[in-house]
Design a protein around this motif. Structure first.
Motif, PDB file in Angstrom:
ATOM      1  N   ALA A  10      11.100   0.300  -1.024  1.00  0.00           N
ATOM      2  CA  ALA A  10      11.401   1.248   0.056  1.00  0.00           C
ATOM      3  C   ALA A  10      12.023   0.510   1.232  1.00  0.00           C
ATOM      4  O   ALA A  10      11.737  -0.661   1.455  1.00  0.00           O
ATOM      5  CB  ALA A  10      10.113   1.931   0.521  1.00  0.00           C
ATOM      6  N   ASP A  12      11.431   0.610   4.796  1.00  0.00           N
ATOM      7  CA  ASP A  12      10.380   1.153   5.679  1.00  0.00           C
ATOM      8  C   ASP A  12      10.943   1.367   7.086  1.00  0.00           C
ATOM      9  O   ASP A  12      11.431   0.422   7.709  1.00  0.00           O
ATOM     10  CB  ASP A  12       9.222   0.150   5.808  1.00  0.00           C
ATOM     11  N   LYS A  38       4.966  -1.764  -1.511  1.00  0.00           N
ATOM     12  CA  LYS A  38       3.788  -2.606  -1.392  1.00  0.00           C
ATOM     13  C   LYS A  38       3.997  -4.060  -1.855  1.00  0.00           C
ATOM     14  O   LYS A  38       3.631  -5.000  -1.174  1.00  0.00           O
ATOM     15  CB  LYS A  38       2.620  -1.962  -2.147  1.00  0.00           C
ATOM     16  N   ARG A  89      14.406   4.544  -1.926  1.00  0.00           N
ATOM     17  CA  ARG A  89      13.880   5.537  -0.969  1.00  0.00           C
ATOM     18  C   ARG A  89      13.664   4.934   0.417  1.00  0.00           C
ATOM     19  O   ARG A  89      13.685   3.699   0.585  1.00  0.00           O
ATOM     20  CB  ARG A  89      12.550   6.078  -1.497  1.00  0.00           C
ATOM     21  N   GLY A 138       1.999  -0.355  -5.980  1.00  0.00           N
ATOM     22  CA  GLY A 138       2.592   0.856  -5.440  1.00  0.00           C
ATOM     23  C   GLY A 138       2.819   1.960  -6.447  1.00  0.00           C
ATOM     24  O   GLY A 138       2.415   1.894  -7.616  1.00  0.00           O
ATOM     25  N   THR A 245      -0.376   0.200   8.600  1.00  0.00           N
ATOM     26  CA  THR A 245       0.485   0.218   7.416  1.00  0.00           C
ATOM     27  C   THR A 245       0.668  -1.219   6.909  1.00  0.00           C
ATOM     28  O   THR A 245       1.050  -2.098   7.677  1.00  0.00           O
ATOM     29  CB  THR A 245       1.872   0.819   7.754  1.00  0.00           C
ATOM     30  N   ASP A 249      -1.745  -4.491   1.782  1.00  0.00           N
ATOM     31  CA  ASP A 249      -0.828  -5.415   1.101  1.00  0.00           C
ATOM     32  C   ASP A 249      -1.142  -6.860   1.510  1.00  0.00           C
ATOM     33  O   ASP A 249      -1.053  -7.786   0.686  1.00  0.00           O
ATOM     34  CB  ASP A 249       0.629  -5.071   1.449  1.00  0.00           C
TER      35      ASP A 249
HETATM   36  O1  LIG Z   1       4.479   5.171  -2.000  1.00  0.00           O
HETATM   37  P1  LIG Z   1       3.722   3.891  -2.277  1.00  0.00           P
HETATM   38  O2  LIG Z   1       4.474   3.019  -3.225  1.00  0.00           O
HETATM   39  O3  LIG Z   1       2.311   4.117  -2.682  1.00  0.00           O
HETATM   40  O4  LIG Z   1       3.588   3.145  -0.892  1.00  0.00           O
HETATM   41  C1  LIG Z   1       4.729   2.750  -0.197  1.00  0.00           C
HETATM   42  C2  LIG Z   1       4.373   2.229   1.161  1.00  0.00           C
HETATM   43  O5  LIG Z   1       3.880   3.256   2.006  1.00  0.00           O
HETATM   44  O6  LIG Z   1       3.359   1.255   1.089  1.00  0.00           O
HETATM   45  C3  LIG Z   1       3.600   0.215   2.019  1.00  0.00           C
HETATM   46  C4  LIG Z   1       2.379   0.005   2.847  1.00  0.00           C
HETATM   47  O7  LIG Z   1       1.306  -0.351   2.026  1.00  0.00           O
HETATM   48  C5  LIG Z   1       4.858   0.587   2.761  1.00  0.00           C
HETATM   49  O8  LIG Z   1       5.637  -0.544   3.008  1.00  0.00           O
HETATM   50  C6  LIG Z   1       5.530   1.455   1.761  1.00  0.00           C
HETATM   51  O9  LIG Z   1       6.577   2.147   2.180  1.00  0.00           O
END
Ligand SMILES: O=P(O)(O)OC[C@@]1(O)O[C@H](CO)[C@@H](O)[C@@H]1O
Length: 306
Positions: A10, A12, A38, A89, A138, A245, A249
């Motif tokens: 992603a 972010d 993640k 995304r 993730g 956030t 991770d």
């Molecule tokens: O949609 P997923 O893959 O579960 O989570 C994606 C996400 O929200 O997780 C990270 C934070 O843990 C962000 O960097 C990322 O965009």
């Protein structure tokens, strides 16, 4: 080299607003754009800790290009993302400066074609041959089979590479049955997997289903670890205010770091909790405040859980 897999990478985007109120419009005071997903965050934190790390998964379109540009030049980090036709995304985190709460909007991700999935599987097996550990992290993008993680775990196990799984829902359920070395659910994900809301009972149930070690994230209350060597509860000295956030991770990064350097479990957990809390103090996922990390490390409490 530590390998991290992010099938649904992603870009972010973090927006800061004074106060988030539904049905109104907002002035954004700050916008931060970072490579995310993640496993990408885990990789960035591991590289900052001095590990050699390779990140793989999928990236495509303009967002994929921006993500890869953001990773370029990160010392210790190799980009082995597989190009795809669809666009990576975006995920949006809105940080409410007044309450300190964060609201997350995660897009579903691009459609992955069968041929792209096969290309990834070949690349994964190649990369595993040079890996000391692998993290699978993730959500899954559309087109990737729901049992994908189970297959990736079996490949890693057949090659003798320890594997950590950090996902949720059906991909987690199927992944656990393939016997990963470590899973790191949060309390809700663990309850969904096991049907039990008692964290200790739920971790035992997850182990019976196939996970060797279960590290449950309890948010601001730290981590609960159920391992073949014992059970511990690691708690930070106090509550951190900031953007949570990516805190999970960073815990994954610390657990992998402790795994490859063979730290005893209590120290691994102390690092994981301190790094996680230090991530809350940083503006975006995949980053941490080093001074907070070092200060908290001495003050995390690790007790035996019964
Ligand atoms: O949609 P997923 O893959 O579960 O989570 C994606 C996400 O929200 O997780 C990270 C934070 O843990 C962000 O960097 C990322 O965009």
């Amino acid at each position: 080299m530590i390998l991290t897999v992010t099938l649904n990478t992603a870009l972010d985007i973090t927006h800061r607003v004074a106060s988030l109120r539904p049905h109104t419009s907002h002035r954004v005071s700050e916008v931060i754009e970072r490579p995310g997903g993640k496993g990408v965050n885990v990789g960035r934190v591991l590289a900052a800790l001095g590990h050699e790390v390779t990140v793989t998964g999928f990236a495509g379109g303009g967002t994929g290009r921006a993500l890869r540009d953001g990773l370029a030049g990160t010392e210790g980090l190799t980009d082995a993302l597989v190009p795809v036709a669809g666009a990576t995304r975006r995920t949006i985190a809105v940080v409410d400066e007044h309450s300190g709460d964060t609201t997350q909007l995660n897009e579903p991700g691009p459609q992955i074609a069968p041929a792209e999935w096969v290309t990834f599987l070949d690349r994964y097996a190649e990369l595993l041959s040079g890996a000391s550990a692998v993290a699978l992290c993730g959500s899954l993008p559309p087109g990737v089979p729901v049992g994908a993680y189970a297959g990736l775990i079996r490949t890693a196990r057949s090659m003798g590479v320890p594997v950590l799984l950090d996902t949720s829902g059906e991909p987690l359920r199927r992944g656990v049955a393939a016997r990963p070395d470590i899973i790191k659910p949060n309390a809700d994900e663990l309850a969904e997997l096991t049907g039990s809301h008692d964290p200790l009972r739920a971790t035992e149930s997850a182990r019976r289903r196939g996970a060797h070690t279960v590290i449950t994230s309890l948010g601001p209350n730290g981590l609960l670890a159920t391992t073949p060597e014992g059970r511990w509860h690691a708690t930070p000295p106090g509550r951190m205010h900031g953007n949570p956030t990516g805190a999970g991770d960073s815990a994954v990064a610390a657990l992998l770091s402790g795994l490859v350097t063979r730290l005893p479990w209590p120290s691994r957990l102390a690092h994981a909790v301190a790094l996680s809390a230090a991530t809350v103090r940083a503006p975006a996922a995949g980053e941490f405040d080093r001074a907070t990390y070092e200060r908290l490390l001495e003050r995390v409490s690790v007790t035996t859980a019964s």
